[in-house]
Design a protein around this motif. Structure first.
Motif, PDB file in Angstrom:
ATOM      1  N   LYS A   1     -93.888  26.696 -74.680  1.00  0.00           N
ATOM      2  CA  LYS A   1     -94.403  27.049 -75.996  1.00  0.00           C
ATOM      3  C   LYS A   1     -93.494  28.108 -76.611  1.00  0.00           C
ATOM      4  N   PRO A   2     -93.324  28.075 -77.950  1.00  0.00           N
ATOM      5  CA  PRO A   2     -92.622  29.182 -78.576  1.00  0.00           C
ATOM      6  C   PRO A   2     -93.385  30.486 -78.376  1.00  0.00           C
TER       7      PRO A   2
ATOM      8  N   THR B   1     -93.303  42.411 -74.038  1.00  0.00           N
ATOM      9  CA  THR B   1     -94.481  41.541 -74.004  1.00  0.00           C
ATOM     10  C   THR B   1     -94.141  40.211 -74.664  1.00  0.00           C
ATOM     11  N   PHE B   2     -94.449  39.115 -73.982  1.00  0.00           N
ATOM     12  CA  PHE B   2     -94.218  37.771 -74.508  1.00  0.00           C
ATOM     13  C   PHE B   2     -95.570  37.116 -74.763  1.00  0.00           C
ATOM     14  N   VAL B   3     -95.773  36.633 -75.984  1.00  0.00           N
ATOM     15  CA  VAL B   3     -97.027  35.994 -76.388  1.00  0.00           C
ATOM     16  C   VAL B   3     -96.731  34.532 -76.702  1.00  0.00           C
ATOM     17  N   SER B   4     -97.253  33.615 -75.887  1.00  0.00           N
ATOM     18  CA  SER B   4     -97.056  32.186 -76.111  1.00  0.00           C
ATOM     19  C   SER B   4     -98.077  31.678 -77.112  1.00  0.00           C
ATOM     20  N   THR B   5     -97.611  30.846 -78.050  1.00  0.00           N
ATOM     21  CA  THR B   5     -98.482  30.384 -79.120  1.00  0.00           C
ATOM     22  C   THR B   5     -97.919  29.111 -79.726  1.00  0.00           C
ATOM     23  N   GLY B   6     -98.796  28.298 -80.288  1.00  0.00           N
ATOM     24  CA  GLY B   6     -98.346  27.110 -80.999  1.00  0.00           C
ATOM     25  C   GLY B   6     -97.899  27.408 -82.408  1.00  0.00           C
TER      26      GLY B   6
ATOM     27  N   ASP C   1     -88.968  33.542 -79.956  1.00  0.00           N
ATOM     28  CA  ASP C   1     -88.250  32.745 -78.968  1.00  0.00           C
ATOM     29  C   ASP C   1     -88.812  31.331 -78.942  1.00  0.00           C
ATOM     30  N   SER C   2     -87.898  30.357 -78.872  1.00  0.00           N
ATOM     31  CA  SER C   2     -88.334  28.964 -78.760  1.00  0.00           C
ATOM     32  C   SER C   2     -88.383  28.500 -77.314  1.00  0.00           C
ATOM     33  N   GLY C   3     -88.068  29.389 -76.395  1.00  0.00           N
ATOM     34  CA  GLY C   3     -88.052  29.020 -74.975  1.00  0.00           C
ATOM     35  C   GLY C   3     -86.633  28.901 -74.467  1.00  0.00           C
ATOM     36  N   ARG C   4     -86.427  29.261 -73.210  1.00  0.00           N
ATOM     37  CA  ARG C   4     -85.098  29.226 -72.626  1.00  0.00           C
ATOM     38  C   ARG C   4     -84.983  28.040 -71.689  1.00  0.00           C
ATOM     39  N   LEU C   5     -83.771  27.455 -71.639  1.00  0.00           N
ATOM     40  CA  LEU C   5     -83.557  26.284 -70.800  1.00  0.00           C
ATOM     41  C   LEU C   5     -83.774  26.608 -69.329  1.00  0.00           C
TER      42      LEU C   5
END
Length: 302
Positions: free
Chosen positions: A222-223, A256-261, A283-287
């Protein structure tokens, strides 16, 4: 469009153990494809079969519609392997001319030097006396000597410094723009994320993911909105739990990283709720995160 590489249900077995298990994929002209996977995943075995150095135990494998290793195929491919071995007591210029002589339409020496960064002085040195980085450049030149349509790079930037690594990918990008097809392996996942248009992810001998870097990342990641905050983690977590668009959160290196749609909605909510935060990043996510999660998922399903 006719596939330049075609694998159908390919298996390779060593001493009763399948190093590659029922792998099928095709690669078309002009594609830039990274073959990735942890150690022992089967990527090097697959590469060696593509180069004609190994034969499949089962299945069919074709390059340009022909058997790998055939003379017609060899005229149209170039390979830069992880270990660059050179003939002793041959100068760089002699080695380049020797390899060029094997091909019907080789690249000009001046063009090879420009692309690979080898200097005029390097040409007059004995190949075995080159530094590690210079040997990588020589390997690059030898892979390009025959003006190939299809290039294989196996861990091409191992041992290179940052500037040399950047130069290599800049030149590889120019080759791709000319219509060359490029297949490479790398342990530097950021290189695959930046350069590859398509990724084939191997694990335990099987192909577990096939798509663009963004497709593979979006499949499971998730971004996120990330930030620094003076709040304690427990207090911050309790506040984040009250926001409906926040799916999960975690802390890494003080951030702090917050995952969300919906990163826009999450960021607006964080500001409206008066969260003390700074150095905000989307962030769109790391490979490498996707790589780790996918290979771990495959382990859990076996």
């Amino acid at each position: 469009m006719t596939a330049i590489i075609q694998l159908e249900h390919v298996c390779k077995t060593f001493a009763g153990k399948k190093a590659v298990n029922n792998v099928s994929f095709s690669i078309h002209p002009g594609e830039i494809v990274a073959i990735l996977g942890p150690n022992g995943a089967g990527k090097t075995t697959t590469l060696n079969m593509l180069l004609g150095l190994l034969k499949p135990t089962q299945g069919t494998l074709r390059l340009f519609g022909l058997e790998p290793g055939s003379t017609e195929v060899r005229k149209r491919i170039g390979a830069m392997l992880q270990e660059v071995s050179v003939m002793d007591r041959l100068k760089v210029s002699e080695l380049i001319q020797l390899i060029r002589s094997y091909y019907p339409n080789p690249l000009a020496v001046d063009e090879l030097l420009t692309i690979t960064g080898l200097s005029r002085e390097d040409q007059n040195r004995f190949a075995e006396k080159l530094s590690g980085g210079q040997k990588r450049s020589l390997g690059f030149a030898l892979a390009l000597a025959g003006n190939p349509d299809l290039l294989f790079f196996d861990e091409p930037t191992v041992g290179l410094d940052i500037s040399a690594r950047r130069r290599f990918w800049e030149q590889a990008g120019k080759l791709a723009e000319q219509g060359k097809t490029i297949v490479f392996t790398t342990h530097y996942l950021q290189e695959a994320d930046d350069f590859a248009k398509r990724i084939l992810l191997f694990d335990k001998g099987e192909l577990i993911a096939d798509g663009t870097p963004d497709e593979i990342k979006s499949r499971i990641l998730k971004p996120s909105v990330s930030f620094f905050s003076p709040l304690a983690e427990d207090e911050l977590g309790a506040k984040l739990a009250s926001l409906p668009m926040v799916e999960e959160w975690y802390f890494r290196d003080g951030r702090t990283f917050v995952s969300t749609g919906d990163t826009d909605a999450a960021l607006i909510a964080l500001i409206r709720e008066g969260f003390p935060l700074h150095q905000i990043r989307i962030d769109s996510g790391r490979l490498d995160d996707a790589f780790e999660q996918l290979t771990h998922q495959e382990e859990k399903t076996r």
